[in-house]
Design a protein around this motif. Structure first.
Motif: not given
Length: 198
Positions: A13-22, A40-44
């Motif tokens: 789902x995230x596409x682009x820069x991301x990482x699983x977080x929190x 949670x997924x951290x995204x720009x």
């Protein structure tokens, strides 16, 4: 209906820069006592949450400079996704306790992580993250829980002299006594924090 591994779904789902977080990363690292239906997924950039089956995928916007402290981790036999490491996960949780169930849940995660922690890396991450309130919460939790004896002195040195007070738990009303050592107002007491880990 089967929706597949939620970490793999989040990655898709995230596409682009991301990482699983929190909470997503806390779950991956087995630092939650109760299972969560939030990933949670951290995204720009800000994105609305998505609900798929029983899982809510929540996107946390962070600056592009914040993309560090994660690694590709195997979440199934064939799928690896970017997940914040234990130290970055705890830093993020201490910055945003509101996303992680409040400070008692963060404390529980801290306690669960005590044998996995790299204290030197955690201090380096706190410094790199650059938010003094994170240093206060990490240091206070480490001291209250008796985890990693080297953390508190290193973080006190980083914090320096006098400091304004911050809430230990920003999700709760601003009351409780003041702790001058860490510059925190304890709207959750050390005793309550320790009890939450039992």
């Amino acid at each position: 209906r089967e929706f597949g591994n939620p970490f793999v779904v989040a990655h898709a789902l995230a596409r682009g820069p991301h990482f699983l977080s929190h909470v997503g990363a806390l779950s991956f690292h087995d630092l939650l006592l109760q299972p969560s239906n939030v990933v949670h997924v951290s995204v720009p950039k800000q994105r609305p949450p998505l609900e798929i089956g029983p899982t809510t995928f929540a996107f946390v916007p962070i600056p592009r400079a914040g993309f560090w402290g994660f690694e590709n981790s195997w979440v199934t036999a064939t799928d690896a996704v970017p997940v914040s490491d234990v130290q970055r996960t705890l830093v993020d949780a201490c910055w945003r306790p509101d996303l992680c169930g409040g400070i008692t849940q963060v404390a529980t995660a801290f306690w669960q992580a005590r044998r996995k922690l790299d204290p030197k890396r955690l201090v380096a991450y706190v410094r790199k993250f650059g938010k003094k309130v994170v240093a206060k919460r990490v240091g206070f939790l480490a001291e209250a829980l008796g985890v990693a004896a080297t953390l508190a002195p290193s973080l006190l040195k980083y914090l320096g002299g006098t400091r304004p007070y911050s809430l230990i738990d920003p999700t709760l009303p601003p009351d409780g006594r003041f702790n001058s050592r860490w510059g925190l107002r304890l709207n959750v007491t050390a005793e309550e924090i320790v009890a939450a880990t039992k």
